[in-house]
Motif scaffolding. Structure first.
Motif, mmCIF file in Angstrom:
data_model
loop_
_atom_site.group_PDB
_atom_site.id
_atom_site.type_symbol
_atom_site.label_atom_id
_atom_site.label_comp_id
_atom_site.label_asym_id
_atom_site.label_seq_id
_atom_site.Cartn_x
_atom_site.Cartn_y
_atom_site.Cartn_z
ATOM 1 N N THR A 191 0.829 -1.208 0.000
ATOM 2 C CA THR A 191 0.000 0.000 0.000
ATOM 3 C C THR A 191 0.865 1.260 0.000
ATOM 4 O O THR A 191 0.593 2.227 -0.728
ATOM 5 N N ASP B 196 2.002 6.361 -7.189
ATOM 6 C CA ASP B 196 0.943 7.175 -7.798
ATOM 7 C C ASP B 196 1.247 8.666 -7.658
ATOM 8 O O ASP B 196 1.063 9.449 -8.596
ATOM 9 N N THR C 123 0.885 3.970 -3.095
ATOM 10 C CA THR C 123 0.525 5.365 -2.823
ATOM 11 C C THR C 123 1.622 6.314 -3.285
ATOM 12 O O THR C 123 1.354 7.335 -3.939
#
Length: 214
Positions: free
Chosen positions: A194, A201, A198
């Motif tokens: 995760t 991105d 994150t």
């Protein structure tokens, strides 16, 4: 030949143990406060075992840099060589980079922060050849990303600017994780994934051309 190969593997394993142990100590206490005694104590070994493979802690420190770059190149270079669009390739390269930062934190953190932070402002002249070698490894690694960024600009999906310049904030976003990230006692692979997703991105948004339709 078989015996020689076994001896080489044993030496590689022994040096790898020293490098990983030393990386933890460098990460926690810095270069100046780290000693061969501390590395040996952490390993439950004698100083003689360390000195059998390394003449000084500077040599160990530089091998941490080499290990970090080898890890990154082995993980990222195969992706960089794939014949796929840059917009697909670059986030996968970045994800592998970040994943290694988090999963190999001591080695990677010392590599990211250590070369400039520790000993070498005062003593760099003594290690100029080795510093040049390691900086060349870094440059080659960054160049892979720059070439993909350049390809993306030519494909019309990334902003048109100096690719080498654009790698600086791109790596800054990813490498800053070594400053703030602290592993938790209970942490799953999904938690690390995760964080990687994150940050990738976020880094990619800074490169995409708003006129490129993505």
């Amino acid at each position: 030949m078989a015996k020689q190969k076994i001896n080489q593997e044993r030496e590689s394993d022994a040096k790898n143990e020293i490098v990983r142990t030393a990386a933890e100590i460098f990460m926690n206490y810095g270069y100046a406060a780290t000693s061969i005694d501390a590395i040996a104590e952490k390993m439950g070994a004698t100083k003689g075992r360390i000195y059998h493979y390394y003449r000084s802690k500077a040599q160990i420190f530089f091998d941490i840099q080499r290990t970090a770059m080898t890890q990154l190149m082995q993980a990222v270079e195969p992706i960089a060589q794939e014949k796929v669009p840059a917009e697909e390739k670059l986030p996968r390269m970045a994800w592998e980079h970040l994943s290694l930062m988090l999963r190999e934190l001591p080695v990677q953190k010392v590599a990211v922060q250590g070369l400039e932070k520790y000993l070498f402002e005062a003593e760099g002249f003594r290690h100029a050849k080795t510093l040049s070698e390691i900086n060349a490894l870094r440059d080659d690694y960054e160049q892979m990303f720059a070439e993909v960024i350049d390809a993306g600009a030519r494909e019309g999906v990334f902003v048109k600017d100096s690719p080498r310049l654009l790698t600086k904030p791109f790596f800054g976003t990813m490498n800053w994780v070594t400053v703030w990230y602290r592993p938790r006692r209970i942490q799953s692979d999904e938690d690390i994934d995760t964080i990687c997703s994150t940050l990738v991105d976020f880094a990619m948004r800074g490169l995409r051309d708003p006129k490129g339709g993505t």
